[in-house]
Scaffold this motif. Structure first.
Motif, PDB file in Angstrom:
ATOM      1  N   LEU A 216       0.863  -1.283  -0.126  1.00  0.00           N
ATOM      2  CA  LEU A 216      -0.075  -0.071   0.040  1.00  0.00           C
ATOM      3  C   LEU A 216       0.828   1.262   0.091  1.00  0.00           C
ATOM      4  CD1 LEU A 216      -1.411  -2.189   2.195  1.00  0.00           C
ATOM      5  CD2 LEU A 216      -3.235  -0.542   1.832  1.00  0.00           C
ATOM      6  N   VAL A 217       0.479   2.228  -0.638  1.00  0.00           N
ATOM      7  CA  VAL A 217       1.260   3.537  -0.819  1.00  0.00           C
ATOM      8  C   VAL A 217       0.438   4.460  -0.437  1.00  0.00           C
ATOM      9  CG1 VAL A 217       2.137   5.017  -2.672  1.00  0.00           C
ATOM     10  CG2 VAL A 217       2.774   2.739  -2.784  1.00  0.00           C
ATOM     11  N   GLU A 241      -0.435  -9.331   8.503  1.00  0.00           N
ATOM     12  CA  GLU A 241       0.903  -9.796   8.317  1.00  0.00           C
ATOM     13  C   GLU A 241       1.408  -9.710   6.850  1.00  0.00           C
ATOM     14  OE1 GLU A 241      -1.559 -13.612   7.796  1.00  0.00           O
ATOM     15  OE2 GLU A 241      -1.539 -12.053   9.323  1.00  0.00           O
ATOM     16  N   LYS A 242       0.553  -9.821   6.000  1.00  0.00           N
ATOM     17  CA  LYS A 242       0.629  -9.712   4.509  1.00  0.00           C
ATOM     18  C   LYS A 242       0.949  -8.067   3.893  1.00  0.00           C
ATOM     19  CE  LYS A 242      -0.673 -12.794   1.381  1.00  0.00           C
ATOM     20  NZ  LYS A 242      -1.335 -13.508   0.399  1.00  0.00           N
ATOM     21  N   LEU A 243       0.470  -7.158   4.908  1.00  0.00           N
ATOM     22  CA  LEU A 243       0.388  -5.732   4.331  1.00  0.00           C
ATOM     23  C   LEU A 243       1.597  -5.140   4.615  1.00  0.00           C
ATOM     24  CD1 LEU A 243      -2.784  -4.638   6.523  1.00  0.00           C
ATOM     25  CD2 LEU A 243      -2.583  -5.245   3.815  1.00  0.00           C
ATOM     26  N   VAL A 244       2.207  -4.426   3.526  1.00  0.00           N
ATOM     27  CA  VAL A 244       3.367  -3.432   3.647  1.00  0.00           C
ATOM     28  C   VAL A 244       3.013  -1.952   3.266  1.00  0.00           C
ATOM     29  CG1 VAL A 244       5.790  -3.170   2.821  1.00  0.00           C
ATOM     30  CG2 VAL A 244       4.861  -5.467   3.009  1.00  0.00           C
ATOM     31  N   PHE A 245       3.357  -1.159   4.367  1.00  0.00           N
ATOM     32  CA  PHE A 245       2.945   0.210   3.728  1.00  0.00           C
ATOM     33  C   PHE A 245       4.150   0.975   3.531  1.00  0.00           C
ATOM     34  CE2 PHE A 245      -0.354  -1.128   6.664  1.00  0.00           C
ATOM     35  CZ  PHE A 245      -1.445  -0.848   6.304  1.00  0.00           C
ATOM     36  N   HIS A 246       3.975   1.907   2.434  1.00  0.00           N
ATOM     37  CA  HIS A 246       5.026   2.445   1.794  1.00  0.00           C
ATOM     38  C   HIS A 246       4.741   4.020   2.129  1.00  0.00           C
ATOM     39  CE1 HIS A 246       7.213  -0.915   0.057  1.00  0.00           C
ATOM     40  NE2 HIS A 246       5.859  -1.312  -0.267  1.00  0.00           N
ATOM     41  N   VAL A 247       5.010   4.796   3.070  1.00  0.00           N
ATOM     42  CA  VAL A 247       4.577   6.144   3.352  1.00  0.00           C
ATOM     43  C   VAL A 247       5.684   7.009   2.777  1.00  0.00           C
ATOM     44  CG1 VAL A 247       4.123   7.687   5.264  1.00  0.00           C
ATOM     45  CG2 VAL A 247       3.334   5.392   5.370  1.00  0.00           C
ATOM     46  N   VAL A 248       5.356   7.868   1.845  1.00  0.00           N
ATOM     47  CA  VAL A 248       6.044   9.088   1.316  1.00  0.00           C
ATOM     48  C   VAL A 248       5.968  10.304   1.900  1.00  0.00           C
ATOM     49  CG1 VAL A 248       7.243  10.012  -0.779  1.00  0.00           C
ATOM     50  CG2 VAL A 248       6.649   7.558  -0.632  1.00  0.00           C
ATOM     51  N   PRO A 334       5.459   4.967 -10.402  1.00  0.00           N
ATOM     52  CA  PRO A 334       6.176   3.812 -11.006  1.00  0.00           C
ATOM     53  C   PRO A 334       7.814   4.211 -10.786  1.00  0.00           C
ATOM     54  CG  PRO A 334       4.432   4.404 -12.491  1.00  0.00           C
ATOM     55  CD  PRO A 334       4.396   5.348 -11.361  1.00  0.00           C
ATOM     56  N   GLU A 335       8.052   5.585 -10.756  1.00  0.00           N
ATOM     57  CA  GLU A 335       9.397   5.877 -10.444  1.00  0.00           C
ATOM     58  C   GLU A 335       9.957   5.866  -9.098  1.00  0.00           C
ATOM     59  OE1 GLU A 335       7.435   7.376 -12.384  1.00  0.00           O
ATOM     60  OE2 GLU A 335       8.341   7.096 -14.436  1.00  0.00           O
ATOM     61  N   LEU A 336       8.689   6.127  -8.133  1.00  0.00           N
ATOM     62  CA  LEU A 336       9.208   6.217  -6.857  1.00  0.00           C
ATOM     63  C   LEU A 336       9.175   5.077  -6.177  1.00  0.00           C
ATOM     64  CD1 LEU A 336       6.454   8.768  -5.518  1.00  0.00           C
ATOM     65  CD2 LEU A 336       8.886   9.234  -5.722  1.00  0.00           C
ATOM     66  N   PHE A 337       8.726   3.605  -6.709  1.00  0.00           N
ATOM     67  CA  PHE A 337       8.723   2.329  -6.529  1.00  0.00           C
ATOM     68  C   PHE A 337       9.269   1.580  -7.457  1.00  0.00           C
ATOM     69  CE2 PHE A 337       5.644   4.643  -3.742  1.00  0.00           C
ATOM     70  CZ  PHE A 337       6.366   4.594  -2.488  1.00  0.00           C
ATOM     71  N   PRO A 338      10.681   1.617  -7.977  1.00  0.00           N
ATOM     72  CA  PRO A 338      10.937   0.818  -9.384  1.00  0.00           C
ATOM     73  C   PRO A 338      10.699  -0.426  -8.830  1.00  0.00           C
ATOM     74  CG  PRO A 338      12.869   1.760  -8.191  1.00  0.00           C
ATOM     75  CD  PRO A 338      11.414   2.304  -7.596  1.00  0.00           C
ATOM     76  N   ASP A 339      10.732  -1.315  -7.730  1.00  0.00           N
ATOM     77  CA  ASP A 339      10.955  -2.701  -7.376  1.00  0.00           C
ATOM     78  C   ASP A 339       9.515  -3.267  -7.302  1.00  0.00           C
ATOM     79  OD1 ASP A 339      13.422  -2.796  -7.480  1.00  0.00           O
ATOM     80  OD2 ASP A 339      13.841  -1.879  -5.449  1.00  0.00           O
ATOM     81  N   LEU A 340       8.303  -2.325  -7.105  1.00  0.00           N
ATOM     82  CA  LEU A 340       7.015  -2.962  -6.821  1.00  0.00           C
ATOM     83  C   LEU A 340       6.264  -3.279  -8.239  1.00  0.00           C
ATOM     84  CD1 LEU A 340       5.850  -0.762  -3.961  1.00  0.00           C
ATOM     85  CD2 LEU A 340       6.959  -3.014  -3.880  1.00  0.00           C
ATOM     86  N   LYS A 341       5.323  -4.088  -8.052  1.00  0.00           N
ATOM     87  CA  LYS A 341       4.739  -4.741  -9.496  1.00  0.00           C
ATOM     88  C   LYS A 341       3.307  -4.171  -9.284  1.00  0.00           C
ATOM     89  CE  LYS A 341       7.807  -8.523 -10.524  1.00  0.00           C
ATOM     90  NZ  LYS A 341       8.242  -8.120 -11.663  1.00  0.00           N
ATOM     91  N   LYS A 342       2.431  -4.365  -8.372  1.00  0.00           N
ATOM     92  CA  LYS A 342       1.226  -3.909  -8.008  1.00  0.00           C
ATOM     93  C   LYS A 342       1.022  -3.547  -6.622  1.00  0.00           C
ATOM     94  CE  LYS A 342      -3.340  -5.934  -9.061  1.00  0.00           C
ATOM     95  NZ  LYS A 342      -4.250  -7.212  -9.396  1.00  0.00           N
ATOM     96  N   ILE A 343       0.230  -2.397  -6.605  1.00  0.00           N
ATOM     97  CA  ILE A 343       0.050  -1.638  -5.359  1.00  0.00           C
ATOM     98  C   ILE A 343      -1.276  -1.085  -5.387  1.00  0.00           C
ATOM     99  CG2 ILE A 343       2.379  -0.840  -5.105  1.00  0.00           C
ATOM    100  CD1 ILE A 343       0.337   1.736  -5.716  1.00  0.00           C
ATOM    101  N   VAL A 344      -1.963  -1.079  -4.090  1.00  0.00           N
ATOM    102  CA  VAL A 344      -3.046  -0.260  -3.778  1.00  0.00           C
ATOM    103  C   VAL A 344      -2.633   1.302  -3.209  1.00  0.00           C
ATOM    104  CG1 VAL A 344      -5.178  -0.011  -2.190  1.00  0.00           C
ATOM    105  CG2 VAL A 344      -4.446  -2.281  -3.229  1.00  0.00           C
ATOM    106  N   PHE A 345      -3.208   2.206  -3.918  1.00  0.00           N
ATOM    107  CA  PHE A 345      -2.990   3.818  -3.446  1.00  0.00           C
ATOM    108  C   PHE A 345      -4.226   3.917  -2.652  1.00  0.00           C
ATOM    109  CE2 PHE A 345      -3.832   8.239  -4.118  1.00  0.00           C
ATOM    110  CZ  PHE A 345      -2.538   8.580  -3.593  1.00  0.00           C
TER     111      PHE A 345
END
Length: 576
Positions: A216-217, A241-248, A334-345
């Motif tokens: 999640l972003v 336990e499967k959730l990963v949050f990316h806070v910018v 996509p430029e902020l997270f070059p290693d991710l494939k599918k995200i929920v914003f």
């Protein structure tokens, strides 16, 4: 006086003043012969057969005549001042009301077609009644009434415009309690090693790019709002336990944001906090960011020119969130997270009420984005949600490329296939239209981040079930139409609009849905008086007070923030 009785009974009687035999003789002779009797008093003769019907008719008619006369006399006392008027009303009857109605209709039609000055209107209904009693002129009454209604309509319009301005200004404000929270967290980051610890811990760093997890972003500079999004998502997740949050966040808020999630760790999920200053920006991306900043500057200059009248219709689009660089940077995900494939914003003004893990399993059918279209109304698209409501179709550049009846989609909860995004020219298209908008004097669309996104993602959006999200909880009139059932059933609720739940203008009936996820046990939340028990603050009295602040440390923090702002000016921030 003499009576004559025949053998067959009393046939008639004769009253005579004459005497004698002659009279008696004549009468008896006539009676005997059976013929009519002719006397000098025959004109006084009365027949019972004639008298009785006349009496009956008069007995029936006279009461009705009396009632009618009484009613007309009473009416004449009000409408007429002379017997002539009352007599005319007696014979004309209902024609009086018809004539009055016709005259009033004629006067109203003349007033409708004629022009009046609203300054000539009467200030109150009592004054209108007094003037009309004195003049008794239907035409004057119609024109005075029209002027009074126009005057009231203009007052209502001015009041609505003032309300829009006040709401707009209130949406720009940040409660002092949120400033207090940012400053205390920045202080904590400076003095507490735990607040500066790695996010996530090194042993979990590999999860930041694990494609099997749910990423999640959030792009935000609001610490409190980010904490609510993360907490609500984790608490209502079937597999936290499967959730990963990316806070910018921006550089000014980074210390506060990092300190919050470092000292309030989420047990099951992973949280990463990154500042814009930590990215190695490419020259192309730097150029794009500068263009967005230039666009924002021109928009503010255009709509807030003191020499021009304020365009009240675009005040909602000129909210800080609409012109925030953090919101506009979503086009560079996509430029902020070059290693991710599918995200929920997720926007920072949403609350997750139910499990949303199904979003990562959604098949986008080759499209880049999965979004909710505002199509749950009776028509194909909800009012105010078509392309024509966002883009300027009077410009041939817009009208020749897009369909004005097409339904727009929502920002706030979106699924992005970043691999598919990288195979398209969406970001380049976005930048191209930004340049065109600058060249046209920002006239191609209404201010905001959604309008250019509708252009850039055109044809690349897959619909999501509309029941998953309820929006417009920050708009007064739209939020009143939301049913309690749909609100409770929605997986995500979105406080889109100026009335954010952390502001004083937030609606109490919806604020509780947001405030229940605020960590009321946190010492900084309590010291800054953001929440007390189950009641969300601030109040007006709390908005201007800082509690328990070490002013020496505050001075150091202010200098630090000032230096950071000079190096990377990213616009307004809650912690600025």
């Amino acid at each position: 006086m003499k009576f004559y009785i025949s053998a067959k009974g009393i046939k008639r009687f004769t009253i005579s003043n004459g005497g004698g035999k002659g009279s008696a003789k004549d009468t008896s002779g006539t009676a005997a012969a059976g013929g009519p009797t002719v006397t000098a008093s025959s004109s006084r003769r009365i027949s019972l057969r004639t008298v009785l019907p006349v009496v009956l008719v008069l007995g029936i008619v006279l009461p009705f005549i009396f009632v009618r006369v009484a009613i007309l006399v009473l009416e004449s006392a009000t409408f007429c001042s002379s017997l002539e008027c009352a007599g005319w009303r007696f014979f004309s009857g209902a024609d009086t009301s018809l004539k009055l109605r016709d005259e009033l209709t004629r006067a109203l039609m003349e007033a409708n077609d004629g022009s009046v000055n609203d300054n000539e209107g009467i200030a109150s209904f009592n004054e209108l009644v007094k003037e009309m009693v004195l003049k008794q002129d239907l035409k004057a009454f119609a024109f005075k009434t029209k002027a009074m209604l126009l005057q009231m309509e203009h007052k209502v319009q001015r009041a609505k415009q003032q309300e829009s301005v006040y709401w707009h200004l209130a949406s720009h404000g940040v409660p002092q309690s949120l400033h207090c929270l940012c400053l205390k967290l920045a202080e904590e980051y400076a003095v507490n090693a735990i607040a500066r610890s790695s996010l996530p811990p090194p042993e979990f760093a590999s999860r930041l790019s694990d494609p099997t997890l749910h990423h999640l972003v959030l792009l935000t500079d609001n610490v409190l709002a980010a904490s609510v999004v993360v907490t609500s998502t984790v608490e209502n997740s079937a597999n936290p336990e499967k959730l990963v949050f990316h806070v910018v966040t921006d550089k000014k808020t980074y210390a506060s944001m990092h300190a919050w999630f470092a000292t309030n760790s989420i047990q099951s999920a992973i949280v990463e906090v990154r500042g814009l200053h930590q990215y190695d920006w490419s020259e192309e991306m730097n150029s794009g960011v500068k263009e967005m900043l230039e666009t924002n500057h021109l928009i503010w200059k255009h709509y807030y020119d003191k020499e021009k009248n304020i365009d009240y219709s675009n005040l909602n689009a000129l909210r800080p969130s609409s012109l925030s660089l953090m919101n506009q940077l979503r086009i560079y995900i996509p430029e902020l997270f070059p290693d991710l494939k599918k995200i929920v914003f997720l926007d920072d003004d949403v609350v997750v009420q139910h499990d949303i893990s199904s979003l990562w399993d959604l098949d986008l059918n080759g499209k880049v984005s999965g979004s909710v279209f505002k199509s749950w109304c009776e028509d194909d698209c909800c009012p105010g949600s078509k392309y024509m409501n966002y883009l300027n179709f009077s410009d041939p550049l817009i009208s020749s490329n897009f369909d004005n009846e097409q339904c727009g989609w929502l920002y706030g909860m979106n699924v992005f296939d970043l691999d598919a995004w990288r195979r398209t020219n969406i970001t380049e298209t976005y930048r191209k239209w930004l340049k065109l908008n600058l060249e046209s004097g920002t006239a191609l669309w209404n201010p905001g981040v959604l309008s250019p996104a509708l252009i850039a993602f055109d044809g690349q959006v897959h619909p999501i079930d509309p029941s998953m999200i309820v929006t417009d909880l920050g708009y007064r009139y739209r939020s009143e139409e939301i049913s309690k059932e749909s609100l409770e059933a929605a997986s995500v609720i979105h406080f889109s609009g100026p009335a954010k739940p952390w502001l004083e203008i937030g609606f109490p009936e919806y604020r509780r849905l947001w405030s229940r996820y605020v960590n009321s046990s946190n010492k900084f939340i309590r010291r800054c008086r953001i929440i007390r028990g189950k009641k969300l603050l601030p109040s007006v009295s709390d908005s201007y007070v800082l509690y328990d602040i070490d002013y020496a440390m505050l001075f150091i923090i202010i200098i630090y923030i000032y230096e950071a702002a000079k190096k990377y000016p990213t616009g307004s921030s809650i912690c600025s």
